[in-house]
Design a protein around this motif. Structure first.
Motif, PDB file in Angstrom:
ATOM      1  N   ARG A   1       0.926  -1.192  -0.069  1.00 40.08           N
ATOM      2  CA  ARG A   1       0.083   0.170  -0.072  1.00 40.08           C
ATOM      3  C   ARG A   1       0.937   1.158   0.164  1.00 40.08           C
ATOM      4  O   ARG A   1       2.052   1.327   0.855  1.00 40.08           O
ATOM      5  CB  ARG A   1      -0.840  -0.040   1.387  1.00 40.08           C
ATOM      6  N   LYS A   2       0.413   1.973  -0.866  1.00 42.08           N
ATOM      7  CA  LYS A   2       1.209   3.395  -0.914  1.00 42.08           C
ATOM      8  C   LYS A   2       0.241   4.736  -1.008  1.00 42.08           C
ATOM      9  O   LYS A   2      -0.827   4.548  -1.607  1.00 42.08           O
ATOM     10  CB  LYS A   2       1.907   3.607  -2.390  1.00 42.08           C
ATOM     11  N   ALA A   3       0.708   5.667  -0.465  1.00 43.11           N
ATOM     12  CA  ALA A   3      -0.308   6.977  -0.512  1.00 43.11           C
ATOM     13  C   ALA A   3       0.022   7.785  -1.964  1.00 43.11           C
ATOM     14  O   ALA A   3       0.901   7.613  -2.542  1.00 43.11           O
ATOM     15  CB  ALA A   3       0.290   8.133   0.423  1.00 43.11           C
ATOM     16  N   SER A   4      -1.210   8.090  -2.291  1.00 42.08           N
ATOM     17  CA  SER A   4      -1.396   8.731  -3.667  1.00 42.08           C
ATOM     18  C   SER A   4      -2.065  10.008  -3.227  1.00 42.08           C
ATOM     19  O   SER A   4      -3.099  10.240  -2.767  1.00 42.08           O
ATOM     20  CB  SER A   4      -1.936   7.952  -4.642  1.00 42.08           C
ATOM     21  N   CYS A  46      -7.520  14.521  -0.079  1.00 38.42           N
ATOM     22  CA  CYS A  46      -7.135  14.287  -1.229  1.00 38.42           C
ATOM     23  C   CYS A  46      -5.987  13.167  -1.391  1.00 38.42           C
ATOM     24  O   CYS A  46      -5.177  13.170  -2.248  1.00 38.42           O
ATOM     25  CB  CYS A  46      -6.766  15.562  -1.924  1.00 38.42           C
ATOM     26  N   ILE A  47      -5.588  12.654  -0.043  1.00 36.85           N
ATOM     27  CA  ILE A  47      -4.595  11.738  -0.141  1.00 36.85           C
ATOM     28  C   ILE A  47      -5.508  10.192   0.058  1.00 36.85           C
ATOM     29  O   ILE A  47      -6.253   9.953   0.692  1.00 36.85           O
ATOM     30  CB  ILE A  47      -3.902  11.509   1.122  1.00 36.85           C
ATOM     31  N   VAL A  63       5.372   3.687   3.494  1.00 34.74           N
ATOM     32  CA  VAL A  63       5.035   2.295   4.013  1.00 34.74           C
ATOM     33  C   VAL A  63       3.479   2.264   3.917  1.00 34.74           C
ATOM     34  O   VAL A  63       3.042   1.066   4.426  1.00 34.74           O
ATOM     35  CB  VAL A  63       5.377   2.060   5.177  1.00 34.74           C
ATOM     36  N   GLY A  64       2.862   3.067   3.475  1.00 41.68           N
ATOM     37  CA  GLY A  64       1.445   2.923   3.518  1.00 41.68           C
ATOM     38  C   GLY A  64       0.434   2.905   4.935  1.00 41.68           C
ATOM     39  O   GLY A  64      -0.583   2.469   4.975  1.00 41.68           O
TER      40      GLY A  64
END
Ligand code: SF4
Ligand code: SF4
Length: 64
Positions: free
Chosen positions: A4-7, A57-58, A44-45
Motif C-alpha cells: 500500500r502506498k499513499a497517492s 485528497c490522499i 509504507v502505506g
C-alpha cells in the motif's frame, strides 16, 4: 503480496503541509508550494497522512 502506498490528488491539494508533519518516514513533501508528492520508495502505506489531510485528497492505493 500487494503493498500500500499513499497517492495525492494534486488537483485538490492545497499545499498546507499537514501530511508532511504526520509522516513518520518523511515520505511526503510539498513540492514548490504547489502540491504534495509521495516518495514511493519510502512510503509504507500507514495512512497517517491521509488522516491528517483537511481536504481528503490522499488515497491509500494497493500497488503490485
Ligand atoms: S502512508 Fe504513511 S509512510 Fe506513506 S506518505 Fe503517508 S504517512 Fe508517510
Ligand atoms: S495535507 Fe492534504 S492538502 Fe495538505 S499538503 Fe498534504 S495532501 Fe495537500
Amino acid at each position: 503480496m500487494a503493498k500500500r502506498k499513499a497517492s495525492v490528488d494534486a488537483g485538490r491539494c492545497v499545499a498546507c503541509g499537514e501530511c508532511m508533519n504526520e509522516c513518520p518516514r518523511s515520505a511526503i513533501r510539498v513540492k514548490k508550494g504547489i502540491a504534495a508528492v509521495v516518495d514511493t520508495e519510502l512510503c509504507v502505506g500507514c495512512a497517517l497522512c491521509a488522516g491528517s489531510c483537511p481536504v481528503g485528497c490522499i488515497e491509500i492505493m494497493e500497488v503490485v
